[in-house]
Design a protein around this motif. Structure first.
Motif, PDB file in Angstrom:
ATOM      1  N   ALA A 311      17.000   1.645  -6.188  1.00  0.00           N
ATOM      2  CA  ALA A 311      16.004   1.117  -7.125  1.00  0.00           C
ATOM      3  C   ALA A 311      16.170   1.887  -8.430  1.00  0.00           C
ATOM      4  O   ALA A 311      16.502   3.078  -8.400  1.00  0.00           O
ATOM      5  CB  ALA A 311      14.587   1.310  -6.591  1.00  0.00           C
ATOM      6  N   HIS A 312      15.959   1.221  -9.548  1.00  0.00           N
ATOM      7  CA  HIS A 312      16.109   1.968 -10.793  1.00  0.00           C
ATOM      8  C   HIS A 312      14.859   2.778 -11.099  1.00  0.00           C
ATOM      9  O   HIS A 312      13.738   2.348 -10.859  1.00  0.00           O
ATOM     10  CB  HIS A 312      16.519   1.084 -11.969  1.00  0.00           C
ATOM     11  N   LEU A 313      15.118   3.966 -11.625  1.00  0.00           N
ATOM     12  CA  LEU A 313      14.063   4.949 -11.867  1.00  0.00           C
ATOM     13  C   LEU A 313      13.565   4.883 -13.306  1.00  0.00           C
ATOM     14  O   LEU A 313      12.450   5.294 -13.605  1.00  0.00           O
ATOM     15  CB  LEU A 313      14.643   6.345 -11.567  1.00  0.00           C
ATOM     16  N   MET A 332       5.075  -1.250 -11.766  1.00  0.00           N
ATOM     17  CA  MET A 332       5.774  -2.165 -10.857  1.00  0.00           C
ATOM     18  C   MET A 332       7.276  -2.161 -11.152  1.00  0.00           C
ATOM     19  O   MET A 332       8.100  -2.314 -10.277  1.00  0.00           O
ATOM     20  CB  MET A 332       5.210  -3.588 -11.010  1.00  0.00           C
ATOM     21  N   ASP A 333       7.615  -2.014 -12.434  1.00  0.00           N
ATOM     22  CA  ASP A 333       9.013  -2.048 -12.899  1.00  0.00           C
ATOM     23  C   ASP A 333       9.411  -0.638 -13.331  1.00  0.00           C
ATOM     24  O   ASP A 333       9.310  -0.321 -14.494  1.00  0.00           O
ATOM     25  CB  ASP A 333       9.144  -3.053 -14.037  1.00  0.00           C
ATOM     26  N   ASN A 334       9.847   0.256 -12.494  1.00  0.00           N
ATOM     27  CA  ASN A 334      10.164  -0.003 -11.131  1.00  0.00           C
ATOM     28  C   ASN A 334       9.784   1.235 -10.293  1.00  0.00           C
ATOM     29  O   ASN A 334      10.457   1.592  -9.344  1.00  0.00           O
ATOM     30  CB  ASN A 334      11.657  -0.332 -11.032  1.00  0.00           C
ATOM     31  N   ALA A 335       8.651   1.895 -10.715  1.00  0.00           N
ATOM     32  CA  ALA A 335       8.158   3.006  -9.895  1.00  0.00           C
ATOM     33  C   ALA A 335       7.919   2.508  -8.478  1.00  0.00           C
ATOM     34  O   ALA A 335       8.150   3.229  -7.500  1.00  0.00           O
ATOM     35  CB  ALA A 335       6.875   3.575 -10.496  1.00  0.00           C
ATOM     36  N   GLY A 369      19.129   4.116 -16.288  1.00  0.00           N
ATOM     37  CA  GLY A 369      19.662   3.181 -17.279  1.00  0.00           C
ATOM     38  C   GLY A 369      19.686   1.706 -16.941  1.00  0.00           C
ATOM     39  O   GLY A 369      20.442   0.955 -17.544  1.00  0.00           O
ATOM     40  N   GLU A 370      18.846   1.261 -16.008  1.00  0.00           N
ATOM     41  CA  GLU A 370      18.837  -0.178 -15.712  1.00  0.00           C
ATOM     42  C   GLU A 370      18.351  -0.963 -16.915  1.00  0.00           C
ATOM     43  O   GLU A 370      18.916  -1.989 -17.280  1.00  0.00           O
ATOM     44  CB  GLU A 370      17.953  -0.475 -14.495  1.00  0.00           C
ATOM     45  N   GLU A 371      17.286  -0.438 -17.522  1.00  0.00           N
ATOM     46  CA  GLU A 371      16.677  -1.171 -18.644  1.00  0.00           C
ATOM     47  C   GLU A 371      17.597  -1.192 -19.869  1.00  0.00           C
ATOM     48  O   GLU A 371      17.369  -1.922 -20.821  1.00  0.00           O
ATOM     49  CB  GLU A 371      15.326  -0.546 -19.014  1.00  0.00           C
ATOM     50  N   LEU A 372      18.624  -0.368 -19.852  1.00  0.00           N
ATOM     51  CA  LEU A 372      19.560  -0.324 -20.980  1.00  0.00           C
ATOM     52  C   LEU A 372      20.819  -1.125 -20.668  1.00  0.00           C
ATOM     53  O   LEU A 372      21.799  -1.068 -21.401  1.00  0.00           O
ATOM     54  CB  LEU A 372      19.920   1.139 -21.279  1.00  0.00           C
ATOM     55  N   MET A 397      15.839  -2.811  -4.933  1.00  0.00           N
ATOM     56  CA  MET A 397      14.497  -3.247  -5.326  1.00  0.00           C
ATOM     57  C   MET A 397      14.286  -3.079  -6.818  1.00  0.00           C
ATOM     58  O   MET A 397      14.595  -2.026  -7.363  1.00  0.00           O
ATOM     59  CB  MET A 397      13.428  -2.431  -4.602  1.00  0.00           C
ATOM     60  N   ASP A 398      13.809  -4.119  -7.439  1.00  0.00           N
ATOM     61  CA  ASP A 398      13.439  -4.032  -8.846  1.00  0.00           C
ATOM     62  C   ASP A 398      12.184  -4.856  -9.042  1.00  0.00           C
ATOM     63  O   ASP A 398      12.225  -6.064  -9.000  1.00  0.00           O
ATOM     64  CB  ASP A 398      14.585  -4.562  -9.726  1.00  0.00           C
ATOM     65  N   MET A 399      11.072  -4.190  -9.225  1.00  0.00           N
ATOM     66  CA  MET A 399       9.734  -4.806  -9.307  1.00  0.00           C
ATOM     67  C   MET A 399       9.579  -5.946  -8.301  1.00  0.00           C
ATOM     68  O   MET A 399       9.531  -7.107  -8.676  1.00  0.00           O
ATOM     69  CB  MET A 399       9.371  -5.245 -10.725  1.00  0.00           C
ATOM     70  N   TYR A 400       9.472  -5.564  -7.034  1.00  0.00           N
ATOM     71  CA  TYR A 400       9.357  -6.607  -6.004  1.00  0.00           C
ATOM     72  C   TYR A 400       7.953  -7.199  -5.947  1.00  0.00           C
ATOM     73  O   TYR A 400       7.698  -8.127  -5.222  1.00  0.00           O
ATOM     74  CB  TYR A 400       9.854  -6.089  -4.651  1.00  0.00           C
TER      75      TYR A 400
HETATM   76 ZN   LIG Z   1      13.352  -3.329 -13.571  1.00  0.00          ZN
END
Ligand SMILES: [Zn+2]
Length: 535
Positions: A311-313, A332-335, A369-372, A397-400
């Protein structure tokens, strides 16, 4: 969600799977899950933007959790797998784009992207190549019979009707396109990006309050650069496209009309020479660590194979205020996803300690760096800390979105690999109905970190809480996307079904266990377009 009681087969005689007599205390487990979300989405972490102290604090938190659980460090240095990114901007005052002697206005008529190397100049003839796609398995080849050597190719960024499902979005990614274009000798791309229905144009201020990225991030390691050799990345706006085509003897409206119907597009030479100069400016590099923890498998042989649970941090950081709030907390995105990585590790470690550990090894990863631009997963999937060929699957998982009880689980990638069978079986065990991606146009399967595993030929799944049409849950889901997605209101002060999140996490651990214990490693279904990606 109601969990089935007393499911009595020998396969299920483990505490992770057993529902009876002691049904797990979902409230307590939900609170344990939420404690991670609370830490990570706290205002103090300032939205965990990669490269900021808030992100570093998030990394340290995950490390300490992994350590407490007893996972082994499996990064390149301890738990961390760090890589360097160079923030790169385009100097628009020094850059230019012209066709013969007509100069296009940057921003309103054409946008320039970061080319394959810093500051590239191109002077080249052009050819229109329709959708610009190369998908041999679907018999789509826009390069067939065309000479694009030394040319800049122009394409309409959509896809023909016979290209559906996740592959429709995957094939359109610039990195994937460039592989075929580069092999054919092209030197640059000019794309016409049709507006998504209902979406404001990307340049418009109405396109959402997410903080504008101050810079694109480029890997310092050139081996990671998938755009090598690409000297021009230009995107024509609708205004720019009209002007551009007027000189070609083809009417842009005709091309758009054909594309809107998914029909084949013509290929033709565009008269004139494009002169484009993209001047880039690099800032000092930033470090972006992934966090990797290992739960070693119990089988002497199979433990050399690895299942990734990821999951991205990171999130978006601090940005434009919305209702006076500037912190994009990303609860949610993405804690939420990272919290499930931690809690599933805890569940599987408890199994191991009870002598029921998984046969294959599990890598639990919090990605940077997922959001980037899904950078941490690109880095890990390209340069994993274990042999790449030993990675059997990724569950990401990314904001499930655990916003309501878990009755339906949308599984992205359900129809692509044998992981779909595993997911179906585990869902059935839990009275949860698996669903295909209900909004395929959102391209979610290829829009988060799992895509980078897919690109390496590794089967993957991603998840969302599901719903049925016209249900209150559908309303809640769509409303969340509209109101909170990539906004400061995705914070701790929102309705979350913590017990349902804990139930999902249990399903994740069950699924991971099933995949880790299976005789055969997961494989793509032969009819999946992604099986070709594993070449
Ligand atoms: Zn995300």
């Amino acid at each position: 969600m109601k969990l089935k009681h007393g499911v009595a087969t020998t396969l299920l005689a483990t505490s992770l799977f057993a529902q009876s007599p002691a049904t797990p205390d979902w409230t307590a487990r939900g609170n344990a899950w939420f404690a991670h979300v609370q830490f990570l989405a706290d205002d103090k972490l300032n939205g965990r933007r990669t490269g900021t102290p808030g992100y570093t604090a998030a990394v340290e938190y995950v490390e300490s959790q992994f350590k407490a659980i007893g996972l082994k460090p499996a990064g390149s240095s301890g738990y961390q797998q760090s890589f360097e990114l160079i923030p790169t901007t385009i100097d628009t005052s020094a850059s230019s784009f012209a066709v013969d002697d007509k100069t296009y206005k940057l921003g309103t008529e054409v946008g320039l992207g970061i080319p394959g190397s810093p500051s590239e100049r191109v002077d080249a003839p052009m050819v229109f190549i329709g959708y610009g796609l190369s998908v041999p398995r679907r018999h789509i080849d826009d390069l067939a019979g065309l000479d694009v050597k030394g040319k800049v190719v122009v394409f309409y960024n959509a896809a023909p009707e016979n290209l559906q499902g996740p592959q429709r979005a995957y094939a359109r990614g610039l990195g994937v396109r460039w592989q075929a274009l580069r092999a054919a000798g092209a030197v640059g791309v000019i794309q016409i990006a049709p507006p998504r229905p209902g979406a404001p144009p990307p340049s418009s201020p109405a396109s959402g309050p997410r903080p504008a990225p101050p810079a694109s991030l480029v890997f310092a390691d050139p081996a990671l650069n998938v755009l090598v050799g690409l000297k021009l990345v230009a995107t024509l706006t609708p205004d720019g496209a009209k002007t551009f085509f007027a000189a070609s003897g083809h009417d842009f409206a005709d091309i758009k009309a054909l594309a809107d119907k998914g029909q084949l597009l013509p290929h033709f030479v565009i008269p004139g020479t494009v002169h484009a100069n993209t001047v880039t400016a690099a800032q000092s590099s930033i470090k972006a660590p992934n966090v990797v923890g290992l739960l070693e498998g119990s089988d002497r042989k199979l433990k050399k194979q690895y299942l990734v649970i990821s999951a991205h941090l990171d999130h978006l950081g601090v940005g434009r205020p919305v209702d006076g709030d500037t912190i994009y907390n990303g609860a949610m995105d993405n804690a939420s996803g990272v919290a499930s990585v931690i809690e599933s590790a805890k569940l599987m470690m408890a199994e191991k300690n009870a002598g029921r550990g998984p046969k294959r090894s599990i890598l639990f990863i919090a990605l940077a760096g997922e959001e980037l631009g899904e950078l941490g997963s690109q880095y890990f999937a390209t340069k994993p800390t274990v042999p790449k060929s030993h990675i059997v699957a990724d569950l990401n998982m990314d904001m499930y979105l655990p916003l309501f009880p878990l009755r339906f689980l949308e599984i992205q990638g359900l129809g692509e690999s044998t992981l779909g069978n595993d997911a179906r079986a585990i869902c059935q065990l839990n009275d949860v109905e698996p669903q295909f991606d209900k909004q395929p146009d959102e391209n979610r399967f290829v829009r988060s970190d799992q895509v980078n595993f897919v690109k390496q030929g590794i089967p993957a799944l991603a998840f969302k809480f599901g719903w049925t049409p016209d249900s209150p849950e559908m309303k809640t889901f769509n409303e969340w996307v509209k109101v909170r997605y990539h906004r400061p209101s995705d914070d701790l002060d929102q309705p979350i079904d913590k017990a349902a999140a804990a139930q999902f996490t249990n399903i994740l651990a069950q699924l991971g266990t099933r995949v880790a214990n299976a005789k055969e490693a997961p494989s793509w279904y032969p009819e999946s377009a992604f099986s070709a990606a594993s070449k």
